[in-house]
Design a protein around this motif. Structure first.
Motif, PDB file in Angstrom:
ATOM      1  N   LEU A  59       0.820  -1.211   0.000  1.00 22.14           N
ATOM      2  CA  LEU A  59       0.000   0.000   0.000  1.00 22.14           C
ATOM      3  C   LEU A  59       0.851   1.258   0.000  1.00 22.14           C
ATOM      4  CD1 LEU A  59      -2.805  -1.101   2.496  1.00 22.14           C
ATOM      5  CD2 LEU A  59      -3.104  -0.570   0.069  1.00 22.14           C
ATOM      6  N   SER A  63       1.458   3.367  -3.574  1.00 22.63           N
ATOM      7  CA  SER A  63       0.520   4.480  -3.407  1.00 22.63           C
ATOM      8  C   SER A  63       0.465   5.409  -4.627  1.00 22.63           C
ATOM      9  CB  SER A  63       0.855   5.272  -2.137  1.00 22.63           C
ATOM     10  OG  SER A  63       2.186   5.768  -2.157  1.00 22.63           O
ATOM     11  N   LEU A  66      -1.714   3.522  -7.069  1.00 24.73           N
ATOM     12  CA  LEU A  66      -3.097   3.530  -6.592  1.00 24.73           C
ATOM     13  C   LEU A  66      -3.753   4.880  -6.856  1.00 24.73           C
ATOM     14  CD1 LEU A  66      -2.436   1.662  -3.236  1.00 24.73           C
ATOM     15  CD2 LEU A  66      -3.914   0.808  -5.056  1.00 24.73           C
ATOM     16  N   CYS A  69      -4.428   5.309 -10.624  1.00 20.52           N
ATOM     17  CA  CYS A  69      -5.585   4.514 -11.034  1.00 20.52           C
ATOM     18  C   CYS A  69      -6.882   5.183 -10.599  1.00 20.52           C
ATOM     19  CB  CYS A  69      -5.496   3.110 -10.447  1.00 20.52           C
ATOM     20  SG  CYS A  69      -4.197   2.075 -11.152  1.00 20.52           S
ATOM     21  N   LEU A 138      -5.664  -4.119  -7.002  1.00 23.06           N
ATOM     22  CA  LEU A 138      -4.758  -3.585  -5.980  1.00 23.06           C
ATOM     23  C   LEU A 138      -5.450  -3.119  -4.696  1.00 23.06           C
ATOM     24  CD1 LEU A 138      -2.098  -1.615  -8.091  1.00 23.06           C
ATOM     25  CD2 LEU A 138      -1.903  -3.885  -7.023  1.00 23.06           C
ATOM     26  N   PRO A 139      -6.675  -2.556  -4.747  1.00 23.27           N
ATOM     27  CA  PRO A 139      -7.324  -2.182  -3.485  1.00 23.27           C
ATOM     28  C   PRO A 139      -7.520  -3.354  -2.529  1.00 23.27           C
ATOM     29  CG  PRO A 139      -8.389  -1.052  -5.306  1.00 23.27           C
ATOM     30  CD  PRO A 139      -7.434  -2.045  -5.915  1.00 23.27           C
TER      31      PRO A 139
END
Length: 236
Positions: A59, A63, A66, A69, A138-139
Motif C-alpha cells: 500500500l 501508493s 493507486l 488509477c 490492488l485495493p
C-alpha cells in the motif's frame, strides 16, 4: 451393504475425475490430488504475518500507482472510484471485496465478467487496461491487511457463483482465506472451467506451504506480465 458399495463407487468416480483433471492441467507431471487437509498452526501464523507486512508495504510503495488509477477511473467515467462486492470468504463468511471500478455504473450487478455477451459495451475507458494488468485488484491489499484475504489463496467467489462454491467445499478450498492471487490464476485464470478451478483450489490447499506460496507469487508476476488467461478466447 448396498450403501457402502454405492459410497465406494462414488469415491472411485471422484478419484477418477480428479486424476483426469490433473492429467489435463499438469500433463506429464505427478501431482498430489486434493486431500482436504489444513496446514500447521505455525504455517498459518507465518502466512498471516507475511500478509500483514507485505500488504502494508504494498500500500505504501504502490501508493502513486493507486492514486493514478483512482484519478484515471474518476476522470473517465461518472460514478465511484471503487467497486465493492460481497464475496465468499473463509469458512463461508462473507466480506466486502474492493476493486477499482472498471465497468459502468449501470452494469448488471454480481455478474461474472465472462458471462457478459458484450462485456466491452459496459467497460469504462480505462477498464480494459486496468483488468489486463490486474491493477483493478490492488485495493484488495486493504482487504488483506484487514484479514479478509491473504496474498496467496483461492480467489474469493462471487456470491451468485453457487456452482463453483459447491464444487470447492468438498475440497476444503473454503477453509482458508481467499487470495489476491492463487494456484488457479497461474494455471489458466479465466480460461479454465468451474471444475478445473475447484480442482486447482483444492490442490492448493493440499499443498500449502511457504515454498509453494512463493512459487505461486513469482509465477503470478510472470502471468501478469504476459497477460495470459485474462479473458476467455475472443470468439467465445
Amino acid at each position: 451393504m448396498d450403501e457402502v458399495f454405492a459410497d465406494g463407487e462414488e469415491r472411485t468416480r471422484e478419484s477418477n475425475e480428479w486424476e483426469r483433471l490433473a492429467a489435463r492441467l499438469h500433463p506429464g507431471v505427478s501431482v498430489r490430488l486434493p486431500l482436504s487437509r489444513i496446514p500447521s498452526r505455525f504455517y498459518a501464523h507465518a502466512k498471516r504475518a507475511f500478509d500483514i507486512v507485505f500488504s502494508a508495504m504494498g500500500l505504501v510503495i504502490l501508493s502513486p500507482v493507486l492514486a493514478a488509477c483512482a484519478v484515471a477511473v474518476k476522470a473517465t467515467s461518472p460514478g465511484p472510484v471503487f467497486f465493492k462486492q460481497e464475496r465468499w470468504g473463509r469458512a463461508g463468511d462473507r466480506f466486502e471485496c474492493w476493486k477499482f471500478r472498471t465497468m459502468l455504473v449501470e452494469t448488471p450487478p454480481d455478474m461474472p465478467a465472462q458471462d457478459f455477451a458484450d462485456k466491452a459495451a459496459f467497460m469504462t475507458p480505462v477498464g480494459d487496461f486496468l483488468r489486463r494488468w490486474s491493477l483493478d485488484e490492488l485495493p484488495q491489499l486493504a482487504n488483506i491487511l484487514r484479514g479478509d484475504m491473504s496474498i496467496i489463496g483461492p480467489r474469493p467467489v462471487i456470491i451468485r457463483e453457487r456452482r463453483l462454491i459447491d464444487l470447492r467445499i468438498p475440497l476444503n478450498a473454503e477453509a482458508v482465506r481467499p487470495g489476491l492471487t492463487g494456484w488457479a490464476q497461474i494455471n489458466g485464470r479465466n480460461l479454465v472451467s468451474d471444475e478445473e478451478k475447484a480442482f486447482l483450489d483444492g490442490e492448493y490447499v493440499a499443498n500449502m506451504s511457504l515454498a509453494f506460496d512463493a512459487r505461486v507469487f513469482f509465477r503470478t508476476l510472470a502471468v501478469v506480465a504476459s497477460r495470459r488467461g485474462v479473458d476467455r478466447e475472443r470468439g467465445n
